[in-house]
Design a protein around this motif. Structure first.
Motif, PDB file in Angstrom:
ATOM      1  N   ALA A   1     -29.796  -1.939  16.185  1.00  0.00           N
ATOM      2  CA  ALA A   1     -30.126  -1.249  17.434  1.00  0.00           C
ATOM      3  C   ALA A   1     -31.290  -1.944  18.140  1.00  0.00           C
ATOM      4  O   ALA A   1     -31.265  -2.127  19.362  1.00  0.00           O
ATOM      5  CB  ALA A   1     -30.462   0.215  17.160  1.00  0.00           C
ATOM      6  N   ALA A   2     -32.307  -2.357  17.365  1.00  0.00           N
ATOM      7  CA  ALA A   2     -33.445  -3.066  17.956  1.00  0.00           C
ATOM      8  C   ALA A   2     -33.000  -4.396  18.546  1.00  0.00           C
ATOM      9  O   ALA A   2     -33.421  -4.773  19.646  1.00  0.00           O
ATOM     10  CB  ALA A   2     -34.532  -3.289  16.902  1.00  0.00           C
ATOM     11  N   PHE A   3     -32.140  -5.103  17.816  1.00  0.00           N
ATOM     12  CA  PHE A   3     -31.664  -6.386  18.320  1.00  0.00           C
ATOM     13  C   PHE A   3     -30.917  -6.193  19.638  1.00  0.00           C
ATOM     14  O   PHE A   3     -31.183  -6.889  20.621  1.00  0.00           O
ATOM     15  CB  PHE A   3     -30.760  -7.073  17.287  1.00  0.00           C
ATOM     16  CG  PHE A   3     -30.468  -8.509  17.602  1.00  0.00           C
ATOM     17  CD1 PHE A   3     -31.182  -9.524  16.986  1.00  0.00           C
ATOM     18  CD2 PHE A   3     -29.483  -8.866  18.519  1.00  0.00           C
ATOM     19  CE1 PHE A   3     -30.935 -10.861  17.281  1.00  0.00           C
ATOM     20  CE2 PHE A   3     -29.220 -10.190  18.820  1.00  0.00           C
ATOM     21  CZ  PHE A   3     -29.947 -11.194  18.190  1.00  0.00           C
ATOM     22  N   ALA A   4     -29.993  -5.231  19.670  1.00  0.00           N
ATOM     23  CA  ALA A   4     -29.199  -5.012  20.884  1.00  0.00           C
ATOM     24  C   ALA A   4     -30.092  -4.603  22.061  1.00  0.00           C
ATOM     25  O   ALA A   4     -29.946  -5.114  23.176  1.00  0.00           O
ATOM     26  CB  ALA A   4     -28.127  -3.962  20.634  1.00  0.00           C
ATOM     27  N   GLY A   5     -31.030  -3.699  21.819  1.00  0.00           N
ATOM     28  CA  GLY A   5     -31.899  -3.238  22.899  1.00  0.00           C
ATOM     29  C   GLY A   5     -32.798  -4.330  23.450  1.00  0.00           C
ATOM     30  O   GLY A   5     -32.944  -4.483  24.666  1.00  0.00           O
ATOM     31  N   LEU A   6     -33.384  -5.118  22.552  1.00  0.00           N
ATOM     32  CA  LEU A   6     -34.282  -6.178  23.010  1.00  0.00           C
ATOM     33  C   LEU A   6     -33.516  -7.396  23.513  1.00  0.00           C
ATOM     34  O   LEU A   6     -34.032  -8.151  24.340  1.00  0.00           O
ATOM     35  CB  LEU A   6     -35.278  -6.526  21.923  1.00  0.00           C
ATOM     36  CG  LEU A   6     -36.318  -5.397  21.748  1.00  0.00           C
ATOM     37  CD1 LEU A   6     -37.093  -5.542  20.461  1.00  0.00           C
ATOM     38  CD2 LEU A   6     -37.247  -5.325  22.940  1.00  0.00           C
ATOM     39  N   LEU A   7     -32.286  -7.569  23.056  1.00  0.00           N
ATOM     40  CA  LEU A   7     -31.408  -8.592  23.634  1.00  0.00           C
ATOM     41  C   LEU A   7     -31.160  -8.272  25.105  1.00  0.00           C
ATOM     42  O   LEU A   7     -31.179  -9.156  25.963  1.00  0.00           O
ATOM     43  CB  LEU A   7     -30.089  -8.660  22.872  1.00  0.00           C
ATOM     44  CG  LEU A   7     -29.062  -9.664  23.385  1.00  0.00           C
ATOM     45  CD1 LEU A   7     -29.387 -11.051  22.824  1.00  0.00           C
ATOM     46  CD2 LEU A   7     -27.667  -9.263  22.940  1.00  0.00           C
ATOM     47  N   LEU A   8     -30.942  -7.006  25.391  1.00  0.00           N
ATOM     48  CA  LEU A   8     -30.745  -6.564  26.772  1.00  0.00           C
ATOM     49  C   LEU A   8     -31.977  -6.870  27.620  1.00  0.00           C
ATOM     50  O   LEU A   8     -31.865  -7.413  28.727  1.00  0.00           O
ATOM     51  CB  LEU A   8     -30.426  -5.070  26.811  1.00  0.00           C
ATOM     52  CG  LEU A   8     -30.293  -4.437  28.189  1.00  0.00           C
ATOM     53  CD1 LEU A   8     -29.157  -5.068  28.975  1.00  0.00           C
ATOM     54  CD2 LEU A   8     -30.075  -2.941  28.053  1.00  0.00           C
ATOM     55  N   ILE A   9     -33.157  -6.565  27.097  1.00  0.00           N
ATOM     56  CA  ILE A   9     -34.388  -6.868  27.831  1.00  0.00           C
ATOM     57  C   ILE A   9     -34.520  -8.374  28.052  1.00  0.00           C
ATOM     58  O   ILE A   9     -34.841  -8.824  29.153  1.00  0.00           O
ATOM     59  CB  ILE A   9     -35.611  -6.293  27.088  1.00  0.00           C
ATOM     60  CG1 ILE A   9     -35.582  -4.771  27.190  1.00  0.00           C
ATOM     61  CG2 ILE A   9     -36.920  -6.855  27.646  1.00  0.00           C
ATOM     62  CD1 ILE A   9     -36.577  -4.056  26.312  1.00  0.00           C
ATOM     63  N   GLY A  10     -34.240  -9.150  27.009  1.00  0.00           N
ATOM     64  CA  GLY A  10     -34.277 -10.606  27.155  1.00  0.00           C
ATOM     65  C   GLY A  10     -33.261 -11.099  28.173  1.00  0.00           C
ATOM     66  O   GLY A  10     -33.553 -12.008  28.967  1.00  0.00           O
ATOM     67  N   GLY A  11     -32.066 -10.497  28.164  1.00  0.00           N
ATOM     68  CA  GLY A  11     -31.045 -10.872  29.138  1.00  0.00           C
ATOM     69  C   GLY A  11     -31.503 -10.611  30.561  1.00  0.00           C
ATOM     70  O   GLY A  11     -31.290 -11.442  31.461  1.00  0.00           O
ATOM     71  N   LEU A  12     -32.154  -9.476  30.777  1.00  0.00           N
ATOM     72  CA  LEU A  12     -32.688  -9.167  32.112  1.00  0.00           C
ATOM     73  C   LEU A  12     -33.760 -10.170  32.513  1.00  0.00           C
ATOM     74  O   LEU A  12     -33.811 -10.605  33.668  1.00  0.00           O
ATOM     75  CB  LEU A  12     -33.238  -7.738  32.136  1.00  0.00           C
ATOM     76  CG  LEU A  12     -32.186  -6.633  32.029  1.00  0.00           C
ATOM     77  CD1 LEU A  12     -32.847  -5.277  31.804  1.00  0.00           C
ATOM     78  CD2 LEU A  12     -31.294  -6.608  33.256  1.00  0.00           C
ATOM     79  N   LEU A  13     -34.608 -10.548  31.557  1.00  0.00           N
ATOM     80  CA  LEU A  13     -35.622 -11.575  31.843  1.00  0.00           C
ATOM     81  C   LEU A  13     -34.962 -12.906  32.186  1.00  0.00           C
ATOM     82  O   LEU A  13     -35.412 -13.614  33.085  1.00  0.00           O
ATOM     83  CB  LEU A  13     -36.562 -11.747  30.648  1.00  0.00           C
ATOM     84  CG  LEU A  13     -37.502 -10.585  30.350  1.00  0.00           C
ATOM     85  CD1 LEU A  13     -38.230 -10.808  29.023  1.00  0.00           C
ATOM     86  CD2 LEU A  13     -38.489 -10.376  31.483  1.00  0.00           C
ATOM     87  N   GLY A  14     -33.889 -13.230  31.473  1.00  0.00           N
ATOM     88  CA  GLY A  14     -33.159 -14.462  31.763  1.00  0.00           C
ATOM     89  C   GLY A  14     -32.542 -14.454  33.150  1.00  0.00           C
ATOM     90  O   GLY A  14     -32.529 -15.475  33.838  1.00  0.00           O
ATOM     91  N   PHE A  15     -32.048 -13.291  33.566  1.00  0.00           N
ATOM     92  CA  PHE A  15     -31.480 -13.173  34.910  1.00  0.00           C
ATOM     93  C   PHE A  15     -32.524 -13.413  35.986  1.00  0.00           C
ATOM     94  O   PHE A  15     -32.215 -13.886  37.069  1.00  0.00           O
ATOM     95  CB  PHE A  15     -30.854 -11.796  35.128  1.00  0.00           C
ATOM     96  CG  PHE A  15     -29.491 -11.627  34.519  1.00  0.00           C
ATOM     97  CD1 PHE A  15     -28.531 -12.624  34.610  1.00  0.00           C
ATOM     98  CD2 PHE A  15     -29.158 -10.462  33.862  1.00  0.00           C
ATOM     99  CE1 PHE A  15     -27.279 -12.464  34.058  1.00  0.00           C
ATOM    100  CE2 PHE A  15     -27.906 -10.291  33.303  1.00  0.00           C
ATOM    101  CZ  PHE A  15     -26.966 -11.288  33.403  1.00  0.00           C
ATOM    102  N   THR A  16     -33.771 -13.063  35.708  1.00  0.00           N
ATOM    103  CA  THR A  16     -34.830 -13.258  36.700  1.00  0.00           C
ATOM    104  C   THR A  16     -35.256 -14.716  36.791  1.00  0.00           C
ATOM    105  O   THR A  16     -36.074 -15.059  37.624  1.00  0.00           O
ATOM    106  CB  THR A  16     -36.075 -12.411  36.372  1.00  0.00           C
ATOM    107  OG1 THR A  16     -36.664 -12.898  35.159  1.00  0.00           O
ATOM    108  CG2 THR A  16     -35.740 -10.935  36.262  1.00  0.00           C
ATOM    109  N   GLY A  17     -34.732 -15.536  35.901  1.00  0.00           N
ATOM    110  CA  GLY A  17     -35.081 -16.950  35.907  1.00  0.00           C
ATOM    111  C   GLY A  17     -36.316 -17.270  35.094  1.00  0.00           C
ATOM    112  O   GLY A  17     -36.891 -18.349  35.213  1.00  0.00           O
ATOM    113  N   MET A  18     -36.728 -16.324  34.247  1.00  0.00           N
ATOM    114  CA  MET A  18     -37.901 -16.559  33.411  1.00  0.00           C
ATOM    115  C   MET A  18     -37.695 -17.812  32.569  1.00  0.00           C
ATOM    116  O   MET A  18     -36.687 -17.962  31.902  1.00  0.00           O
ATOM    117  CB  MET A  18     -38.144 -15.369  32.495  1.00  0.00           C
ATOM    118  CG  MET A  18     -39.309 -15.566  31.564  1.00  0.00           C
ATOM    119  SD  MET A  18     -39.453 -14.200  30.426  1.00  0.00           S
ATOM    120  CE  MET A  18     -40.904 -14.690  29.547  1.00  0.00           C
TER     121      MET A  18
END
Length: 194
Positions: free
Chosen positions: A72-89
């Protein structure tokens, strides 16, 4: 034998192709399908996600609630990382962190490391952010919700697959988890050395 093993390990970096431009233009299809298949397209991501499931089941087979904390932690923080990736971080150490996740997760499985569920979830989740950033930089930004939904479903299926692998195969044998974890750890080490 040593040379054969070293030659095999030297090939591992070529298998890590789920990110940084390795998608060969698949962004022209359904965003959900692209997101769903993305975790399966690189051996590094796939191995890490499977190891999360394997480790959580080996470490917490006595408690179904605790065994779900790391996935659950992996999936949730993967989502946060994915959103950061979308922003071009941009993150300079992205590839080494993904390789380090394989090394650490492989060792956790090989050594059957027992940690409190929260500590395990924090370790796994920290690595998930880097996997998410890598995915987010590759998925179609204009269809982010569909792509992220697919990515999460693919990730969760890999976690469940790892849990099933542990439950119905690895936990019944002393050496199989050690060998499986060691192979993944060596893969991570080879990526760090590349």
């Amino acid at each position: 034998m040593k040379r054969s093993l070293l030659a095999l390990i030297a090939l591992f970096p070529a298998l890590a192709s789920a990110h940084i431009g390795a998608d060969a233009g698949i962004h022209h299809g359904s965003a959900f399908i692209i997101g769903f298949t993305h975790p399966f397209t690189g051996l590094d991501h796939m191995a890490a996600m499977i190891m999360v499931g394997v480790w959580s089941m080996l470490a917490f087979s006595h408690s179904s609630r605790a065994s779900l904390a790391a996935p659950a932690a992996f999936a949730g923080l993967l989502l946060i990382g994915g959103l950061l990736g979308f922003t071009g971080m941009a993150f300079g150490a992205l590839e080494p962190m993904i390789a380090a996740s394989l090394l650490v997760l492989g060792l956790m499985v090989a050594l059957r490391v027992k940690l409190p569920a929260l500590v395990g979830a924090l370790i796994v989740g920290a690595f998930a952010v880097f996997h998410g950033i890598a995915h987010g930089t590759e998925l179609p930004v204009d269809r982010a919700l569909a792509a992220l939904s697919g990515m999460l479903l693919g990730t969760l299926l890999l976690h469940v697959g790892g849990m099933a692998l542990a439950r119905f195969g690895l936990e019944r044998n002393v050496w199989l988890p050690r060998i499986t974890g060691a192979v993944v750890a060596l893969f991570g080490l080879s990526l760090l050395a590349a």
